[in-house]
Design a protein around this motif. Structure first.
Motif, PDB file in Angstrom:
ATOM      1  N   LYS A  32       0.873  -1.175   0.000  1.00  0.00           N
ATOM      2  CA  LYS A  32       0.000   0.000   0.000  1.00  0.00           C
ATOM      3  C   LYS A  32       0.910   1.225   0.000  1.00  0.00           C
ATOM      4  CE  LYS A  32      -3.756  -0.918   2.620  1.00  0.00           C
ATOM      5  NZ  LYS A  32      -4.731  -0.806   3.692  1.00  0.00           N
ATOM      6  N   VAL A  33       0.619   2.194  -0.825  1.00  0.00           N
ATOM      7  CA  VAL A  33       1.465   3.393  -0.860  1.00  0.00           C
ATOM      8  C   VAL A  33       1.082   4.280   0.316  1.00  0.00           C
ATOM      9  CG1 VAL A  33       2.211   5.379  -2.223  1.00  0.00           C
ATOM     10  CG2 VAL A  33       1.547   3.252  -3.384  1.00  0.00           C
ATOM     11  N   PRO A  34       2.059   4.647   1.161  1.00  0.00           N
ATOM     12  CA  PRO A  34       1.697   5.456   2.337  1.00  0.00           C
ATOM     13  C   PRO A  34       1.181   6.844   1.945  1.00  0.00           C
ATOM     14  CG  PRO A  34       4.089   5.178   2.192  1.00  0.00           C
ATOM     15  CD  PRO A  34       3.491   4.339   1.097  1.00  0.00           C
ATOM     16  N   ASP A  35       0.316   7.394   2.801  1.00  0.00           N
ATOM     17  CA  ASP A  35      -0.296   8.703   2.509  1.00  0.00           C
ATOM     18  C   ASP A  35       0.746   9.801   2.343  1.00  0.00           C
ATOM     19  OD1 ASP A  35      -2.737   7.551   2.563  1.00  0.00           O
ATOM     20  OD2 ASP A  35      -3.243   8.183   4.614  1.00  0.00           O
ATOM     21  N   PHE A  36       1.873   9.683   3.077  1.00  0.00           N
ATOM     22  CA  PHE A  36       2.856  10.779   2.983  1.00  0.00           C
ATOM     23  C   PHE A  36       3.506  10.855   1.590  1.00  0.00           C
ATOM     24  CE2 PHE A  36       6.780   8.361   3.260  1.00  0.00           C
ATOM     25  CZ  PHE A  36       6.509   7.274   4.082  1.00  0.00           C
ATOM     26  N   LEU A  37       3.217   9.869   0.722  1.00  0.00           N
ATOM     27  CA  LEU A  37       3.735   9.951  -0.654  1.00  0.00           C
ATOM     28  C   LEU A  37       2.640  10.379  -1.638  1.00  0.00           C
ATOM     29  CD1 LEU A  37       6.131   6.858  -0.908  1.00  0.00           C
ATOM     30  CD2 LEU A  37       6.705   9.256  -0.490  1.00  0.00           C
ATOM     31  N   SER A  38       1.559  10.971  -1.098  1.00  0.00           N
ATOM     32  CA  SER A  38       0.446  11.312  -2.000  1.00  0.00           C
ATOM     33  C   SER A  38       0.843  12.351  -3.051  1.00  0.00           C
ATOM     34  CB  SER A  38      -0.780  11.773  -1.212  1.00  0.00           C
ATOM     35  OG  SER A  38      -0.422  12.873  -0.428  1.00  0.00           O
ATOM     36  N   ASN A  39       1.882  13.140  -2.763  1.00  0.00           N
ATOM     37  CA  ASN A  39       2.314  14.142  -3.756  1.00  0.00           C
ATOM     38  C   ASN A  39       3.211  13.557  -4.840  1.00  0.00           C
ATOM     39  OD1 ASN A  39       0.937  16.217  -2.619  1.00  0.00           O
ATOM     40  ND2 ASN A  39       2.644  16.849  -1.296  1.00  0.00           N
ATOM     41  N   LEU A  40       3.693  12.342  -4.606  1.00  0.00           N
ATOM     42  CA  LEU A  40       4.586  11.719  -5.597  1.00  0.00           C
ATOM     43  C   LEU A  40       3.722  11.121  -6.717  1.00  0.00           C
ATOM     44  CD1 LEU A  40       7.690  11.138  -5.789  1.00  0.00           C
ATOM     45  CD2 LEU A  40       7.175   8.866  -4.906  1.00  0.00           C
ATOM     46  N   LYS A  41       4.021  11.528  -7.954  1.00  0.00           N
ATOM     47  CA  LYS A  41       3.207  11.028  -9.075  1.00  0.00           C
ATOM     48  C   LYS A  41       3.386   9.517  -9.231  1.00  0.00           C
ATOM     49  CE  LYS A  41       3.833  15.059 -12.044  1.00  0.00           C
ATOM     50  NZ  LYS A  41       4.665  15.454 -13.166  1.00  0.00           N
ATOM     51  N   ASP A  42       2.353   8.878  -9.777  1.00  0.00           N
ATOM     52  CA  ASP A  42       2.431   7.427  -9.999  1.00  0.00           C
ATOM     53  C   ASP A  42       3.636   7.063 -10.864  1.00  0.00           C
ATOM     54  OD1 ASP A  42       0.191   7.298  -8.505  1.00  0.00           O
ATOM     55  OD2 ASP A  42      -1.155   6.608 -10.091  1.00  0.00           O
ATOM     56  N   GLN A  43       3.927   7.879 -11.868  1.00  0.00           N
ATOM     57  CA  GLN A  43       5.046   7.555 -12.760  1.00  0.00           C
ATOM     58  C   GLN A  43       6.381   7.607 -12.000  1.00  0.00           C
ATOM     59  OE1 GLN A  43       4.127  10.809 -15.514  1.00  0.00           O
ATOM     60  NE2 GLN A  43       6.104  11.711 -15.054  1.00  0.00           N
TER      61      GLN A  43
ATOM     62  N   GLY B 269      10.128   9.989   0.806  1.00  0.00           N
ATOM     63  CA  GLY B 269       9.357  10.980   1.558  1.00  0.00           C
ATOM     64  C   GLY B 269      10.224  12.149   1.997  1.00  0.00           C
ATOM     65  N   LYS B 270      11.482  11.853   2.331  1.00  0.00           N
ATOM     66  CA  LYS B 270      12.400  12.918   2.773  1.00  0.00           C
ATOM     67  C   LYS B 270      12.931  13.722   1.594  1.00  0.00           C
ATOM     68  CE  LYS B 270      14.162  10.439   6.795  1.00  0.00           C
ATOM     69  NZ  LYS B 270      15.042   9.300   7.019  1.00  0.00           N
ATOM     70  N   GLY B 271      12.597  13.285   0.372  1.00  0.00           N
ATOM     71  CA  GLY B 271      13.076  14.005  -0.812  1.00  0.00           C
ATOM     72  C   GLY B 271      14.547  13.755  -1.101  1.00  0.00           C
ATOM     73  N   LYS B 272      15.132  12.706  -0.510  1.00  0.00           N
ATOM     74  CA  LYS B 272      16.569  12.440  -0.694  1.00  0.00           C
ATOM     75  C   LYS B 272      16.829  11.508  -1.875  1.00  0.00           C
ATOM     76  CE  LYS B 272      17.988  14.254   3.326  1.00  0.00           C
ATOM     77  NZ  LYS B 272      18.880  15.371   3.462  1.00  0.00           N
ATOM     78  N   LEU B 273      15.750  10.971  -2.442  1.00  0.00           N
ATOM     79  CA  LEU B 273      15.902  10.088  -3.615  1.00  0.00           C
ATOM     80  C   LEU B 273      14.954  10.574  -4.708  1.00  0.00           C
ATOM     81  CD1 LEU B 273      17.170   7.395  -4.720  1.00  0.00           C
ATOM     82  CD2 LEU B 273      15.112   6.265  -3.898  1.00  0.00           C
TER      83      LEU B 273
END
Ligand SMILES: NC(=O)c1ccc[n+]([C@@H]2O[C@H](COP(=O)([O-])OP(=O)(O)OC[C@H]3O[C@@H](n4cnc5c(N)ncnc54)[C@H](OP(=O)(O)O)[C@@H]3O)[C@@H](O)[C@H]2O)c1
Length: 331
Positions: free
Chosen positions: A111-122, A294-298
């Protein structure tokens, strides 16, 4: 009926047929997923061609593809912890992601965690298989420590850009090999401290120079035949040759005595399906991957997007070494 890229024979990128297939109701312990973004991985080309691989090539006809992101559409019997509409991601066998919809085992689904909701599916589809692989290579196959000098081949490829970024995050000095200046630039942008272009430099000498003659504790070897022997020369005593891919073809057989003569070396041929076979390992690796995202480091580096129906062209470009970063198919 849904559209999918089906292969009826092994061979070049031209073997894909874009056609309608029936996706049956999900069986017990399975879910039906509507794919929204699909990742391409080099392993898909091995299986399309029928090359030897730690995960045996399944029977034909076949819909290839291990990696995808999508929405749960239907739920089979005995499936717990998922509901219709969940945003999910996956990266493990069985094949079948080159399709608008597919069935998939619940025990391998994330399940994709909610904190990654801004990350596009692609962006997510681009790093599921490669990101989980980087996680186990850097944290389990060999545990990278602050100050380690690591050698990463194909440093501007999908895996390469992830290993460069994550390796740096762990405090390593990264030496990356590539085939062009443009790729070298991308690898450096992702964190590679040194880059070696195969036609212009010799990675073995660069490793010796950077490590004062000692060698690396680990080499992430994904090219195989063309670089394998030299990669072995880049290790320090008791170093680990992680031969995790063979884009140029399978390496020549290894003389076990040579491993001893070159410094009691370790050689492994790791594969994601073994490292993630237990659900708790999959969840631990996914947690690490989701956290670093989530931390934006990758960063995902989706440098190529194709419609799913053009998957043959995407395979051709990848095998011709024209691509950098990740390739994503949109159904
Ligand atoms: N074991 C595992 O669990 C696992 C999981 C994922 C991926 N992998 C392996 O990781 C490697 C990278 O996968 P990827 O999906 O990220 O692909 P990729 O690195 O984006 O593409 C392969 C790269 O390999 C390099 N290469 C060197 N010699 C080549 C040749 N003769 N033909 C084609 N490419 C050549 C090219 O980079 P340059 O032009 O810069 O040399 C090319 O861009 C593959 O070997 C794959 O099998 C293993």
């Amino acid at each position: 009926m849904v559209k999918a890229a089906v292969i009826y024979e092994k061979g070049g990128p031209e073997v894909f047929k874009w056609e309608k297939i029936e996706v049956p109701d999900p069986g017990p312990f399975e879910l039906q997923i509507k794919n929204t973004a699909i990742g391409i991985n080099y392993v898909d080309t091995y299986h399309r061609r029928g090359m030897p691989h730690p995960w045996p090539v399944p029977e034909l006809p076949l819909v290839l593809g291990f990696e995808g992101v999508g929405i749960v559409k239907e739920i089979g019997e005995n499936v717990k912890n998922f509901t219709k509409g969940d945003r999910v991601a996956y990266a493990l066998p069985p094949h079948g992601s080159y399709s608008e919809e597919r069935n998939y085992p619940a025990e391998k689904l994330l399940k994709v965690p909610d904190f990654l909701s801004n990350l596009k599916d692609q962006d997510l589809a681009a790093v599921m298989l490669k990101g989980l692989t980087a996680q186990y290579l850097l944290r389990r196959t060999y545990v990278v420590k602050q100050g380690d000098v690591i050698l990463v081949h194909a440093a501007a490829g999908g895996m390469g850009l992830i290993l460069c970024q994550w390796g740096k995050e762990l405090g390593a000095t990264v030496i990356g090999t590539v085939s062009s200046e443009k790729k070298a630039e991308q690898a450096r942008k992702a964190g590679a401290d040194y880059t070696v272009i195969h036609s212009k430099g010799d990675f073995e000498s660069v490793v010796k120079k950077v490590t004062d003659g000692e060698g690396c504790p680990v080499v992430y070897e994904s090219i195989g035949r063309d670089t394998f022997k030299k990669s072995m020369n880049c290790l320090r005593p008791m170093g680990m040759l992680a031969s995790y891919g063979h884009a140029s073809g399978a390496p020549d057989p290894v003389d076990v005595i040579e491993l001893g003569m070159k410094g009691s070396l370790f050689l492994t041929r790791p594969a994601i399906m073994h490292y993630m076979a237990k659900r708790h390992h999959l969840l631990e690796s996914a947690k690490d991957l989701f956290d670093i995202l989530g931390k934006g480091k990758l960063k995902s580096n989706v440098n190529h997007i194709y419609p799913l129906s053009d998957v043959g062209e995407a395979h051709r470009a990848m095998e011709a070494r024209e691509t950098t970063g990740s390739i994503v198919l949109i159904p």
